[in-house]
Scaffold this motif. Structure first.
Motif, PDB file in Angstrom:
ATOM      1  N   HIS A  95       0.817  -1.211   0.000  1.00  0.00           N
ATOM      2  CA  HIS A  95       0.000   0.000   0.000  1.00  0.00           C
ATOM      3  C   HIS A  95       0.854   1.267   0.000  1.00  0.00           C
ATOM      4  O   HIS A  95       1.771   1.410   0.797  1.00  0.00           O
ATOM      5  N   ARG A  96       0.566   2.173  -0.930  1.00  0.00           N
ATOM      6  CA  ARG A  96       1.130   3.520  -0.977  1.00  0.00           C
ATOM      7  C   ARG A  96       2.649   3.545  -1.008  1.00  0.00           C
ATOM      8  O   ARG A  96       3.298   4.290  -0.267  1.00  0.00           O
ATOM      9  N   SER A  97       3.227   2.742  -1.816  1.00  0.00           N
ATOM     10  CA  SER A  97       4.678   2.787  -1.971  1.00  0.00           C
ATOM     11  C   SER A  97       5.044   2.578  -3.423  1.00  0.00           C
ATOM     12  O   SER A  97       4.721   1.557  -4.019  1.00  0.00           O
ATOM     13  N   LYS A  98       5.719   3.550  -3.992  1.00  0.00           N
ATOM     14  CA  LYS A  98       6.133   3.439  -5.387  1.00  0.00           C
ATOM     15  C   LYS A  98       7.254   2.421  -5.565  1.00  0.00           C
ATOM     16  O   LYS A  98       7.560   2.010  -6.678  1.00  0.00           O
ATOM     17  N   ARG A  99       7.862   2.026  -4.465  1.00  0.00           N
ATOM     18  CA  ARG A  99       8.954   1.053  -4.547  1.00  0.00           C
ATOM     19  C   ARG A  99       8.433  -0.371  -4.679  1.00  0.00           C
ATOM     20  O   ARG A  99       9.196  -1.293  -4.918  1.00  0.00           O
ATOM     21  N   MET A 100       7.121  -0.549  -4.510  1.00  0.00           N
ATOM     22  CA  MET A 100       6.562  -1.896  -4.461  1.00  0.00           C
ATOM     23  C   MET A 100       6.202  -2.408  -5.853  1.00  0.00           C
ATOM     24  O   MET A 100       5.819  -1.639  -6.730  1.00  0.00           O
ATOM     25  N   PRO A 101       6.296  -3.719  -6.050  1.00  0.00           N
ATOM     26  CA  PRO A 101       5.786  -4.316  -7.294  1.00  0.00           C
ATOM     27  C   PRO A 101       4.262  -4.278  -7.315  1.00  0.00           C
ATOM     28  O   PRO A 101       3.613  -4.037  -6.294  1.00  0.00           O
ATOM     29  N   GLY A 102       3.676  -4.526  -8.492  1.00  0.00           N
ATOM     30  CA  GLY A 102       2.225  -4.585  -8.592  1.00  0.00           C
ATOM     31  C   GLY A 102       1.672  -5.808  -7.890  1.00  0.00           C
ATOM     32  O   GLY A 102       2.342  -6.843  -7.792  1.00  0.00           O
ATOM     33  N   LEU A 103       0.442  -5.685  -7.401  1.00  0.00           N
ATOM     34  CA  LEU A 103      -0.164  -6.764  -6.619  1.00  0.00           C
ATOM     35  C   LEU A 103      -1.350  -7.376  -7.350  1.00  0.00           C
ATOM     36  O   LEU A 103      -2.281  -6.682  -7.757  1.00  0.00           O
ATOM     37  N   VAL A 104      -1.302  -8.714  -7.485  1.00  0.00           N
ATOM     38  CA  VAL A 104      -2.460  -9.501  -7.920  1.00  0.00           C
ATOM     39  C   VAL A 104      -2.921 -10.317  -6.717  1.00  0.00           C
ATOM     40  O   VAL A 104      -2.165 -11.135  -6.196  1.00  0.00           O
ATOM     41  N   SER A 105      -4.150 -10.077  -6.275  1.00  0.00           N
ATOM     42  CA  SER A 105      -4.744 -10.897  -5.218  1.00  0.00           C
ATOM     43  C   SER A 105      -5.673 -11.898  -5.875  1.00  0.00           C
ATOM     44  O   SER A 105      -6.648 -11.510  -6.523  1.00  0.00           O
ATOM     45  N   GLN A 106      -5.353 -13.183  -5.728  1.00  0.00           N
ATOM     46  CA  GLN A 106      -6.194 -14.208  -6.351  1.00  0.00           C
ATOM     47  C   GLN A 106      -7.145 -14.766  -5.306  1.00  0.00           C
ATOM     48  O   GLN A 106      -6.743 -15.360  -4.312  1.00  0.00           O
ATOM     49  N   VAL A 107      -8.441 -14.589  -5.548  1.00  0.00           N
ATOM     50  CA  VAL A 107      -9.491 -14.937  -4.593  1.00  0.00           C
ATOM     51  C   VAL A 107     -10.149 -16.238  -5.038  1.00  0.00           C
ATOM     52  O   VAL A 107     -10.840 -16.259  -6.056  1.00  0.00           O
ATOM     53  N   PRO A 108      -9.940 -17.335  -4.316  1.00  0.00           N
ATOM     54  CA  PRO A 108     -10.482 -18.616  -4.769  1.00  0.00           C
ATOM     55  C   PRO A 108     -11.961 -18.805  -4.470  1.00  0.00           C
ATOM     56  O   PRO A 108     -12.614 -19.637  -5.095  1.00  0.00           O
ATOM     57  N   GLY A 109     -12.508 -18.079  -3.505  1.00  0.00           N
ATOM     58  CA  GLY A 109     -13.901 -18.274  -3.129  1.00  0.00           C
ATOM     59  C   GLY A 109     -14.493 -17.027  -2.510  1.00  0.00           C
ATOM     60  O   GLY A 109     -13.801 -16.022  -2.307  1.00  0.00           O
ATOM     61  N   ASN A 110     -15.784 -17.094  -2.174  1.00  0.00           N
ATOM     62  CA  ASN A 110     -16.438 -15.939  -1.565  1.00  0.00           C
ATOM     63  C   ASN A 110     -17.198 -16.285  -0.291  1.00  0.00           C
ATOM     64  O   ASN A 110     -17.980 -15.477   0.204  1.00  0.00           O
ATOM     65  N   ALA A 111     -16.975 -17.481   0.257  1.00  0.00           N
ATOM     66  CA  ALA A 111     -17.696 -17.891   1.467  1.00  0.00           C
ATOM     67  C   ALA A 111     -17.403 -16.943   2.627  1.00  0.00           C
ATOM     68  O   ALA A 111     -18.284 -16.680   3.464  1.00  0.00           O
ATOM     69  N   HIS A 112     -16.181 -16.399   2.683  1.00  0.00           N
ATOM     70  CA  HIS A 112     -15.822 -15.519   3.793  1.00  0.00           C
ATOM     71  C   HIS A 112     -16.632 -14.226   3.792  1.00  0.00           C
ATOM     72  O   HIS A 112     -16.734 -13.548   4.820  1.00  0.00           O
ATOM     73  N   LEU A 113     -17.239 -13.876   2.664  1.00  0.00           N
ATOM     74  CA  LEU A 113     -18.042 -12.657   2.605  1.00  0.00           C
ATOM     75  C   LEU A 113     -19.335 -12.783   3.401  1.00  0.00           C
ATOM     76  O   LEU A 113     -20.019 -11.780   3.656  1.00  0.00           O
ATOM     77  N   GLU A 114     -19.687 -14.019   3.798  1.00  0.00           N
ATOM     78  CA  GLU A 114     -20.855 -14.224   4.652  1.00  0.00           C
ATOM     79  C   GLU A 114     -20.573 -13.840   6.100  1.00  0.00           C
ATOM     80  O   GLU A 114     -21.508 -13.754   6.908  1.00  0.00           O
ATOM     81  N   MET A 115     -19.307 -13.606   6.429  1.00  0.00           N
ATOM     82  CA  MET A 115     -18.927 -13.230   7.787  1.00  0.00           C
ATOM     83  C   MET A 115     -18.713 -11.716   7.822  1.00  0.00           C
ATOM     84  O   MET A 115     -17.843 -11.190   7.122  1.00  0.00           O
ATOM     85  N   PRO A 116     -19.511 -10.983   8.600  1.00  0.00           N
ATOM     86  CA  PRO A 116     -19.463  -9.518   8.564  1.00  0.00           C
ATOM     87  C   PRO A 116     -18.079  -8.920   8.761  1.00  0.00           C
ATOM     88  O   PRO A 116     -17.720  -7.955   8.080  1.00  0.00           O
ATOM     89  N   ALA A 117     -17.291  -9.489   9.676  1.00  0.00           N
ATOM     90  CA  ALA A 117     -15.966  -8.914   9.939  1.00  0.00           C
ATOM     91  C   ALA A 117     -15.052  -9.059   8.722  1.00  0.00           C
ATOM     92  O   ALA A 117     -14.367  -8.101   8.332  1.00  0.00           O
ATOM     93  N   LEU A 118     -15.037 -10.247   8.117  1.00  0.00           N
ATOM     94  CA  LEU A 118     -14.170 -10.455   6.958  1.00  0.00           C
ATOM     95  C   LEU A 118     -14.670  -9.678   5.743  1.00  0.00           C
ATOM     96  O   LEU A 118     -13.869  -9.188   4.935  1.00  0.00           O
ATOM     97  N   ARG A 119     -15.969  -9.555   5.613  1.00  0.00           N
ATOM     98  CA  ARG A 119     -16.508  -8.744   4.517  1.00  0.00           C
ATOM     99  C   ARG A 119     -16.071  -7.284   4.672  1.00  0.00           C
ATOM    100  O   ARG A 119     -15.715  -6.624   3.697  1.00  0.00           O
ATOM    101  N   ALA A 120     -16.070  -6.795   5.919  1.00  0.00           N
ATOM    102  CA  ALA A 120     -15.634  -5.421   6.170  1.00  0.00           C
ATOM    103  C   ALA A 120     -14.155  -5.234   5.824  1.00  0.00           C
ATOM    104  O   ALA A 120     -13.765  -4.215   5.235  1.00  0.00           O
ATOM    105  N   VAL A 121     -13.335  -6.234   6.178  1.00  0.00           N
ATOM    106  CA  VAL A 121     -11.905  -6.146   5.854  1.00  0.00           C
ATOM    107  C   VAL A 121     -11.698  -6.157   4.340  1.00  0.00           C
ATOM    108  O   VAL A 121     -10.870  -5.408   3.802  1.00  0.00           O
ATOM    109  N   GLU A 122     -12.450  -7.004   3.638  1.00  0.00           N
ATOM    110  CA  GLU A 122     -12.372  -7.007   2.168  1.00  0.00           C
ATOM    111  C   GLU A 122     -12.733  -5.624   1.606  1.00  0.00           C
ATOM    112  O   GLU A 122     -12.048  -5.092   0.730  1.00  0.00           O
ATOM    113  N   ARG A 123     -13.801  -5.047   2.102  1.00  0.00           N
ATOM    114  CA  ARG A 123     -14.236  -3.756   1.587  1.00  0.00           C
ATOM    115  C   ARG A 123     -13.180  -2.674   1.818  1.00  0.00           C
ATOM    116  O   ARG A 123     -12.959  -1.799   0.969  1.00  0.00           O
TER     117      ARG A 123
END
Length: 381
Positions: free
Chosen positions: A105-133
């Motif tokens: 986050h917020r560093s020009k020195r960093m490489p580009g990031l690909v986050s590969q999301v295998p599923g969406n079951a965690h979005l049913e949990m309010p805390a993890l959904r909030a962290v994703e958002r």
């Protein structure tokens, strides 16, 4: 710009065949890969067999008493990412990409990031959904494992969402050609129709999965009971064990089958589907949340039709009416109807099996999925 240097961060030390297949194909195509794993195990061994440098950084777990270890792991991973050796960081599984988002986050020195999301079951949990958002806008590209997840992550605020399926080397998947010996090993008599389910058992406290678990074992058991009352020649098998937990969830599932007075043979964990799938006439995946499902792909390669739920990536891996039958989630009566329809029509099963093999090779062969990933890397840069 052609990417040559990728840091692959895998969130598991066990299993991970989907991760290994992807890395193997990238190495074959000339990419320079280094891998981060949370511990020693099969994934680290597979990486070393590919001559991929492995960094063991123990970042798994959420317990407060592990706070110091987590801080040290974060620092070690940040130093690696900031080393200047990589064009792209590619993170797999939940905690891996949460950490990678914070580090890049917020560093020009960093490489580009690909986050590969295998599923969406965690979005049913309010805390993890909030962290994703909160964190998904930090991705360079969010790669989802099936087309059904695109809208979910766009709605959460992802800047760019691409579909990158986890593939496998379809040429390397081999099955026992002697179907009769496979059936005999399971005690199947001529004329009996074998219906199998292959899935880990995931006990969870999430409200959405209390009545029916993530993989839908309860729906399978209830459907088996309904179908068995209608057709006495059906036999049912469940492969897989409780992935985490005390074993109480598996015990509850076995009690459910006993209470329904339907015989379901729980075979536990099998290291290979080579002898099991050829014995099956129908494979079932009644998940309540799912990506593509490797077992469904393997069933297609074995030319077996699938009765599955219309959810997530199963709508990619199963073409309703062509390679299998899709039914509503948690609908045991509809699933039982699919079992009966397939059991009663051997010609349909054979036709669907042929079409299933053709479909999964086209969509999930590692060559095709890695080409999709290469396009994502190129777009990222």
């Amino acid at each position: 710009m052609f990417v040559t240097r990728v840091l692959q961060i895998c969130g598991t030390a066990e299993g991970g065949s989907w991760f290994t297949s992807q890395v193997k194909e990238l190495v074959k195509r000339g990419y320079v890969i280094e891998a981060v794993v949370p511990g020693e195990g099969p994934v680290a061994e597979a990486m070393r067999a590919l001559d991929v440098p492995v960094h063991v950084i123990p970042f798994r777990g959420y317990r407060p008493r592990d706070f110091r270890r987590h801080v040290n792991a974060y620092r070690a991973m940040r130093a690696l990412v900031r080393s200047g050796r990589f064009d792209v960081v590619h993170a797999h599984l939940l905690k891996s990409y949460f950490l990678a988002r914070l580090i890049t986050h917020r560093s020009k020195r960093m490489p580009g990031l690909v986050s590969q999301v295998p599923g969406n079951a965690h979005l049913e949990m309010p805390a993890l959904r909030a962290v994703e958002r909160l964190t998904v806008p930090l991705d360079g590209i969010t790669a989802v494992s099936c087309s059904a997840f695109v809208n979910d992550f766009q709605d959460l605020g992802a800047r760019v969402v691409e579909v990158v399926r986890y593939g496998l080397d379809t040429d390397a998947v081999d099955f026992n050609p002697d179907e009769q010996s496979c059936r005999a090993a399971l005690g199947l008599a001529p004329g009996e129709i074998a219906i199998g389910m292959v899935a880990h058992m995931y006990p969870t406290r999430a409200k959405s999965f209390r009545e029916v678990g993530v993989k839908g074992h309860e729906t399978f058991i209830d459907a088996a009971a309904i179908a068995h009352r209608a057709r006495g020649n059906l036999r049912f098998f469940v492969v897989g064990d409780e992935f985490v937990g005390t074993g109480s969830y598996k015990d509850a599932l076995m009690r459910r089958a006993k209470n329904h007075e339907v015989k379901i043979e729980f075979l536990g964990h099998l290291s290979s589907m080579a002898d099991f799938l050829p014995a099956m006439d129908i494979l079932s995946n009644p998940s309540t949340s799912e990506s593509a499902s490797y077992t469904v792909i393997e069933a297609g390669l074995a030319r077996r039709p699938v009765a599955a739920t219309k959810v997530g990536g199963l709508t990619d891996s199963v073409i309703d009416g062509s390679t299998g039958l899709l039914v509503p989630v948690k609908d045991a009566h509809a699933l039982a109807g699919a079992f009966i329809a397939l059991a009663d029509d051997p010609e349909m099963r054979e036709r669907m099996g042929v079409q299933a093999r053709r479909h999964v090779i086209k969509l999930f062969d590692i060559s095709a999925t890695t080409t999709d990933l290469e396009r994502v890397y190129e777009r990222l840069l």
